[in-house]
Design a protein around this motif. Structure first.
Motif, PDB file in Angstrom:
ATOM      1  N   ILE A  68       0.853  -1.198   0.000  1.00 38.39           N
ATOM      2  CA  ILE A  68       0.000   0.000   0.000  1.00 38.39           C
ATOM      3  C   ILE A  68       0.880   1.236   0.000  1.00 38.39           C
ATOM      4  N   PHE A  69       0.543   2.159  -0.889  1.00 40.01           N
ATOM      5  CA  PHE A  69       1.291   3.407  -1.053  1.00 40.01           C
ATOM      6  C   PHE A  69       0.296   4.555  -1.108  1.00 40.01           C
ATOM      7  N   ASN A  70       0.692   5.731  -0.636  1.00 36.06           N
ATOM      8  CA  ASN A  70      -0.184   6.909  -0.618  1.00 36.06           C
ATOM      9  C   ASN A  70      -0.164   7.628  -1.957  1.00 36.06           C
ATOM     10  N   TYR A  71      -1.348   7.979  -2.438  1.00 36.91           N
ATOM     11  CA  TYR A  71      -1.499   8.739  -3.675  1.00 36.91           C
ATOM     12  C   TYR A  71      -2.390   9.942  -3.395  1.00 36.91           C
ATOM     13  N   GLN A  72      -2.025  11.079  -3.937  1.00 39.20           N
ATOM     14  CA  GLN A  72      -2.833  12.285  -3.780  1.00 39.20           C
ATOM     15  C   GLN A  72      -3.843  12.436  -4.913  1.00 39.20           C
ATOM     16  N   SER A  73      -3.665  11.674  -5.965  1.00 35.80           N
ATOM     17  CA  SER A  73      -4.496  11.785  -7.166  1.00 35.80           C
ATOM     18  C   SER A  73      -5.397  10.569  -7.301  1.00 35.80           C
ATOM     19  N   ASP A  74      -6.483  10.721  -8.060  1.00 33.85           N
ATOM     20  CA  ASP A  74      -7.374   9.591  -8.309  1.00 33.85           C
ATOM     21  C   ASP A  74      -7.064   8.901  -9.635  1.00 33.85           C
ATOM     22  N   LEU A  75      -5.988   9.320 -10.322  1.00 35.72           N
ATOM     23  CA  LEU A  75      -5.505   8.656 -11.531  1.00 35.72           C
ATOM     24  C   LEU A  75      -4.103   8.142 -11.232  1.00 35.72           C
ATOM     25  N   LEU A  76      -3.912   6.809 -11.275  1.00 30.93           N
ATOM     26  CA  LEU A  76      -2.658   6.211 -10.833  1.00 30.93           C
ATOM     27  C   LEU A  76      -2.070   5.294 -11.881  1.00 30.93           C
ATOM     28  N   ASP A  77      -0.760   5.247 -11.929  1.00 30.36           N
ATOM     29  CA  ASP A  77      -0.027   4.247 -12.696  1.00 30.36           C
ATOM     30  C   ASP A  77       0.806   3.462 -11.699  1.00 30.36           C
ATOM     31  N   ILE A  78       0.593   2.144 -11.643  1.00 32.06           N
ATOM     32  CA  ILE A  78       1.319   1.281 -10.708  1.00 32.06           C
ATOM     33  C   ILE A  78       2.130   0.282 -11.523  1.00 32.06           C
ATOM     34  N   SER A  79       3.430   0.273 -11.310  1.00 33.40           N
ATOM     35  CA  SER A  79       4.299  -0.646 -12.029  1.00 33.40           C
ATOM     36  C   SER A  79       4.283  -2.007 -11.360  1.00 33.40           C
ATOM     37  N   LEU A  80       4.041  -3.033 -12.155  1.00 29.90           N
ATOM     38  CA  LEU A  80       4.058  -4.412 -11.661  1.00 29.90           C
ATOM     39  C   LEU A  80       5.302  -5.151 -12.149  1.00 29.90           C
ATOM     40  N   ALA A  81       6.237  -4.439 -12.755  1.00 26.88           N
ATOM     41  CA  ALA A  81       7.383  -5.056 -13.428  1.00 26.88           C
ATOM     42  C   ALA A  81       8.255  -5.886 -12.489  1.00 26.88           C
ATOM     43  N   LEU A  82       8.437  -5.460 -11.267  1.00 23.85           N
ATOM     44  CA  LEU A  82       9.365  -6.139 -10.362  1.00 23.85           C
ATOM     45  C   LEU A  82       8.668  -6.936  -9.265  1.00 23.85           C
ATOM     46  N   THR A  83       7.393  -7.224  -9.424  1.00 24.15           N
ATOM     47  CA  THR A  83       6.636  -7.806  -8.321  1.00 24.15           C
ATOM     48  C   THR A  83       6.437  -9.309  -8.421  1.00 24.15           C
ATOM     49  N   GLY A  84       6.882  -9.946  -9.471  1.00 25.78           N
ATOM     50  CA  GLY A  84       6.725 -11.384  -9.584  1.00 25.78           C
ATOM     51  C   GLY A  84       5.310 -11.834  -9.873  1.00 25.78           C
ATOM     52  N   ILE A  85       4.579 -11.040 -10.647  1.00 29.35           N
ATOM     53  CA  ILE A  85       3.214 -11.437 -10.981  1.00 29.35           C
ATOM     54  C   ILE A  85       3.239 -12.672 -11.878  1.00 29.35           C
ATOM     55  N   VAL A  86       2.182 -13.473 -11.791  1.00 26.14           N
ATOM     56  CA  VAL A  86       2.078 -14.726 -12.523  1.00 26.14           C
ATOM     57  C   VAL A  86       1.012 -14.581 -13.594  1.00 26.14           C
ATOM     58  N   ASP A  87       1.351 -14.926 -14.816  1.00 25.16           N
ATOM     59  CA  ASP A  87       0.416 -14.850 -15.935  1.00 25.16           C
ATOM     60  C   ASP A  87      -0.811 -15.711 -15.647  1.00 25.16           C
ATOM     61  N   GLY A  88      -1.992 -15.147 -15.824  1.00 27.53           N
ATOM     62  CA  GLY A  88      -3.238 -15.874 -15.647  1.00 27.53           C
ATOM     63  C   GLY A  88      -3.778 -15.889 -14.224  1.00 27.53           C
ATOM     64  N   HIS A  89      -3.030 -15.360 -13.271  1.00 29.44           N
ATOM     65  CA  HIS A  89      -3.483 -15.326 -11.878  1.00 29.44           C
ATOM     66  C   HIS A  89      -4.387 -14.119 -11.660  1.00 29.44           C
ATOM     67  N   THR A  90      -5.341 -14.229 -10.756  1.00 24.87           N
ATOM     68  CA  THR A  90      -6.222 -13.111 -10.407  1.00 24.87           C
ATOM     69  C   THR A  90      -5.585 -12.291  -9.292  1.00 24.87           C
ATOM     70  N   TYR A  91      -5.591 -10.973  -9.462  1.00 19.50           N
ATOM     71  CA  TYR A  91      -5.075 -10.044  -8.459  1.00 19.50           C
ATOM     72  C   TYR A  91      -6.162  -9.046  -8.098  1.00 19.50           C
ATOM     73  N   TYR A  92      -5.988  -8.396  -6.966  1.00 22.72           N
ATOM     74  CA  TYR A  92      -6.989  -7.466  -6.440  1.00 22.72           C
ATOM     75  C   TYR A  92      -6.338  -6.131  -6.107  1.00 22.72           C
ATOM     76  N   VAL A  93      -7.068  -5.045  -6.380  1.00 24.68           N
ATOM     77  CA  VAL A  93      -6.625  -3.710  -5.995  1.00 24.68           C
ATOM     78  C   VAL A  93      -7.292  -3.385  -4.669  1.00 24.68           C
ATOM     79  N   ILE A  94      -6.483  -2.975  -3.697  1.00 22.99           N
ATOM     80  CA  ILE A  94      -6.980  -2.586  -2.380  1.00 22.99           C
ATOM     81  C   ILE A  94      -6.935  -1.063  -2.304  1.00 22.99           C
ATOM     82  N   VAL A  95      -8.053  -0.443  -1.954  1.00 26.43           N
ATOM     83  CA  VAL A  95      -8.115   1.017  -1.865  1.00 26.43           C
ATOM     84  C   VAL A  95      -8.616   1.399  -0.469  1.00 26.43           C
TER      85      VAL A  95
END
Length: 98
Positions: A68-95
């Motif tokens: 979780i990271f703080n954002y002041q804006s309601d338009l965000l770009d989040i990089s997933l490049a270094l997070t070890g995401i798995v193709d085809g897996h379901t992920y969730y955005v927590i707000v």
């Protein structure tokens, strides 16, 4: 002498929606390592919204993919490049709204 005025706000903000790449669809797929989000309809009548805390998780209540990271804006770009995401897996955005 008295202090500046203040307001007590015990009511939570009104839940909004998370749009992926600006599209409002039930199931969302991304094809790159950049997750573009737009947060809409979050509202707090009494105190307003100061910031959004946003993370990405492998389950609905855990930000174990992108912390979780703080954002002041309601338009965000989040990089997933270094997070070890798995193709085809379901992920969730927590707000969390403050």
């Amino acid at each position: 002498m008295s202090s500046e005025e203040f307001v007590v706000d015990t009511s939570p903000p009104i839940d909004g929606i998370v749009l992926f790449d600006g599209l409002d669809r039930e199931t969302n797929y991304i094809t790159s390592s950049m997750l573009r989000l737009r947060l809409e309809r979050f509202y707090d009548h009494h105190s307003g919204i100061d910031q959004y805390n946003v993370g990405v998780g492998s389950s609905p209540d855990m930000a174990d993919v992108v912390p979780i990271f703080n954002y002041q804006s309601d338009l965000l770009d989040i990089s997933l490049a270094l997070t070890g995401i798995v193709d085809g897996h379901t992920y969730y955005v927590i707000v969390q709204v403050n």
